[in-house]
Structure formats: C-alpha cells, structure tokens
Write an enzyme that holds these catalytic residues in place. Structure first.
Site, short mmCIF file in Angstrom:
data_model
loop_
_atom_site.label_atom_id
_atom_site.label_comp_id
_atom_site.label_asym_id
_atom_site.label_seq_id
_atom_site.Cartn_x
_atom_site.Cartn_y
_atom_site.Cartn_z
N MET A 276 36.39 40.68 65.84
CA MET A 276 35.74 41.14 64.62
C MET A 276 36.91 42.13 64.19
O MET A 276 36.57 43.05 63.35
CB MET A 276 34.58 41.61 64.75
CG MET A 276 33.59 40.71 65.37
SD MET A 276 31.84 41.40 64.64
CE MET A 276 31.80 43.04 65.71
N GLY A 277 38.08 42.06 64.77
CA GLY A 277 39.43 43.03 64.30
C GLY A 277 39.10 44.21 64.88
O GLY A 277 38.59 44.63 65.83
N LEU B 261 41.80 45.49 66.27
CA LEU B 261 42.13 44.98 67.58
C LEU B 261 42.79 46.07 68.44
O LEU B 261 43.53 47.08 67.73
CB LEU B 261 43.31 43.92 67.57
CG LEU B 261 42.86 42.67 66.59
CD1 LEU B 261 43.88 41.81 66.51
CD2 LEU B 261 41.54 42.24 67.24
N HIS C 267 41.88 43.27 73.19
CA HIS C 267 42.19 42.01 72.73
C HIS C 267 43.52 41.55 72.64
O HIS C 267 43.73 40.22 73.02
CB HIS C 267 42.22 42.14 70.95
CG HIS C 267 40.69 42.77 70.66
ND1 HIS C 267 40.32 44.07 70.22
CD2 HIS C 267 39.50 41.94 70.43
CE1 HIS C 267 39.19 44.16 69.98
NE2 HIS C 267 38.63 42.97 70.12
N GLN D 122 25.21 38.89 63.04
CA GLN D 122 24.98 39.59 64.58
C GLN D 122 24.88 41.02 64.54
O GLN D 122 24.76 41.75 65.31
CB GLN D 122 26.13 39.15 65.30
CG GLN D 122 27.50 40.13 65.17
CD GLN D 122 28.56 39.33 66.12
OE1 GLN D 122 29.01 38.28 65.77
NE2 GLN D 122 29.14 40.33 66.93
N GLY E 298 36.10 38.44 76.44
CA GLY E 298 36.35 39.34 77.61
C GLY E 298 35.17 39.88 78.21
O GLY E 298 34.02 39.71 77.61
N VAL F 86 39.49 45.52 79.90
CA VAL F 86 40.62 46.53 80.03
C VAL F 86 40.07 47.96 79.61
O VAL F 86 39.36 48.04 78.80
CB VAL F 86 41.56 46.12 78.83
CG1 VAL F 86 42.90 46.93 78.77
CG2 VAL F 86 42.23 44.62 79.15
N MET G 270 37.55 49.58 76.91
CA MET G 270 38.10 49.56 75.53
C MET G 270 37.07 48.94 74.52
O MET G 270 36.56 47.85 74.81
CB MET G 270 39.35 48.86 75.46
CG MET G 270 40.52 49.66 75.98
SD MET G 270 42.27 49.17 75.47
CE MET G 270 43.15 50.57 76.16
N ARG H 10 34.73 50.29 68.93
CA ARG H 10 33.71 51.20 68.54
C ARG H 10 34.19 52.68 69.10
O ARG H 10 33.59 53.52 68.79
CB ARG H 10 32.19 51.02 68.82
CG ARG H 10 31.82 49.93 68.07
CD ARG H 10 30.29 49.71 68.14
NE ARG H 10 29.63 48.82 67.17
CZ ARG H 10 29.46 47.47 67.48
NH1 ARG H 10 29.85 46.98 68.32
NH2 ARG H 10 28.77 46.88 66.71
#
Length: 299
Positions: free
Chosen positions: A30-31, A33, A37, A61, A151, A180, A188, A191
């Site tokens: 969803m960007g 990053l 990511h 969602q 992930g 990560v 990570m 948000r």
C-alpha cells in the site's frame, strides 16, 4: 524501471515477460515503503527475472472509522526505493482501475474462510480480510506472477493469502519473508510514522512481550498458560496500551493452541495513542528481538 498505471500497460509488460520466458515476482504493497518492503523486493529480485511492486491503498480493506483518508502516501519516495531494491515495474493504479464500478457498490468479492478470519485482527476489523483477498486476487489475475512476496508481520494475512492461492488454484508460489524490525525491536510498519516519541516507547512493549513469551516457551515445564502469562505481564506493566488481543494459535489453522506440541505463533495487537499495531513470533523460530538487539548494539 517503469511506472505502470493502466491495465493495458500491464498486458504489454506481461506479454514481454512471457515472450522472453522470464519469471515474474509480485510484491503487493500500500506504499509508504520502508526497509521491510525493501526486503520483500530484494527477495523477489533474487529469485525472479522481473519484479513488479504494486502500490495501491485499497479502500475495501479499511473500515468506516479507520485511516484510509490519512494513510501515509509518498509515491516519489516509493519509486526511489523500488528502483534501488531491484524492481522492474511499479504498478500504481487508481481506485477506478482496480474497482471499475466503484469500491462501494455491490460487486464480486472474495470471502476467505471464516476459520481464518474470525479471530485475531478479524474480530476487530470487520470485512478487512475480504478486502485484502479481493484485491490480491485481482493482482494475481492481472499480473499472473510466478511468485508473490508477503511479510510475516501480517501473519493472519499470510494465512488468508495462502488459502486464497490454494482454493482458487492460482499458479503462484507464496513466499513469506521474516519481519524486519527497527533497532529498538519495533516491527516496521508504515503506520509507525503516526507515533510520537512517547507512544513509540510504549509500542516497544509489543516486541518485548513476544520476547518474554518466546523465552517462556523454552523454560522448564513450558505451557500455553506460561507463555501467554509471561507476555501479558509485559503488556500489563506498560501504561497507555489498549490491548486488543494476545493469542497463541496454530501456525496454519489459526486455532487456539491447547499445548506446545503443535507449531505455534504468539500474536498481539494493541492501540497506542490511536495507532493500531500488530506483531507476532513463531515459537519454533528465532527470538523476535535478537536481530534488533544486535543492530542496536552496533549503532
């Protein structure tokens, strides 16, 4: 690297991949990053000839009181990270491309099995996993990847997507990449940008609670109650946390564990100053903090 926005461009890109007999890896995002990511993109680039990263903040969602409108976005920064990590294409469609009739109108939806969505995050985010499954099915159908990368931080989501690929017979291998973490152990997440310095300190309790549960699973007389009690004690000692769940579940079925003989995942969700965070650890995997602690020690 090429930025793609329309389905006609996707077909052209995919035709080039297939004519060349090359393999394609898909990294749905969803960007906004971050290094998590990047790990997904780099894993895809190592295993596949071509890599497409999708950037789409999927409205279906998000619940009515969630942060769709304010979800962080930074396409320019995302494109730079994708290029550095080895992406071939970035697919950044608008809502009309992904939902031609509109995201709010009655339309075909992919509804995952309730045994995978009824608990954990699904108990607090009604319709969330239907939105996830629907958009991922669209991306699988559109890009026809050989491998798709997700992930493990979004543990319940990975279970839903594995079931989706199996049940709908998508010929794609689902690859799961370890979580990560920040140097302080916080998983990570896009948000995390919402967190104040004080809230970030409180948020560390999630990974510390998982570490306590993971350690308890290795102690003498280890039990489900001992694992969850150790983790709960850390959360209870931290003020300012609104814990939604702390659960020890089967890795594959997501059913609550009765004992530690089955492969278990300890999962937690909590709201910190309005920001909802999730994290998890597999009890038969590495410590949730070992990598983060090592990075912190040398920083």
């Amino acid at each position: 690297m090429e930025l793609v926005r329309e389905t006609s461009e996707v077909r052209r890109a995919l035709d080039a991949v297939r004519r060349g007999g090359r393999t394609l890896g898909l990294v749905p995002t969803m960007g906004y990053l971050h290094a998590g990511h990047r790990a997904l993109i780099e894993a895809a680039a190592r295993a596949c000839d071509e890599v497409v990263v999708t950037i789409f903040v999927n409205p279906t969602q998000f619940g009515p009181r969630e942060d769709f409108g304010t979800y962080p976005r930074n396409l320019e920064g995302d494109l730079a990270l994708c290029l550095e990590a080895g992406a071939t294409w970035v697919f950044a469609p608008d809502t009309a491309t992904m939902y031609p009739g509109g995201a709010d109108v009655p339309a075909t939806r992919v509804v995952p099995p309730s045994n995978l969505t009824g608990g954990l995050c699904g108990a607090f985010r009604e319709g969330h996993f239907t939105g996830v499954a629907t958009v991922v099915a669209k991306l699988f159908a559109l890009w026809q990847p050989d491998r798709a990368y997700f992930g493990l931080k979004d543990f319940q989501q990975t279970a839903v997507i594995r079931a989706l690929a199996t049940d709908l017979m998508f010929p794609v291998l689902i690859e799961l990449v370890p979580t990560v973490r920040e140097p302080d152990g916080l998983a990570m997440s896009s948000r995390n940008v919402y967190l104040t310095t004080e809230a970030r300190g409180r948020a560390r309790a999630l990974s510390r609670a998982l570490e306590a549960g993971w350690q308890a699973a290795r102690g003498p007389g280890a039990s489900v109650k001992g694992v969850t009690s150790a983790a709960s004690a850390v959360l209870a000692a931290t003020g300012g946390l609104q814990v939604q769940y702390l659960a020890l579940v089967h890795r594959d079925t997501l059913a609550p564990l009765d004992d530690l003989s089955a492969p278990g995942v300890l999962a937690v969700a909590a709201v910190v100053e309005g920001t909802r965070l999730i994290d998890n650890v597999a009890l038969d995997g590495p410590s949730p903090l070992v990598g983060a602690l090592q990075r912190e020690a040398v920083s």
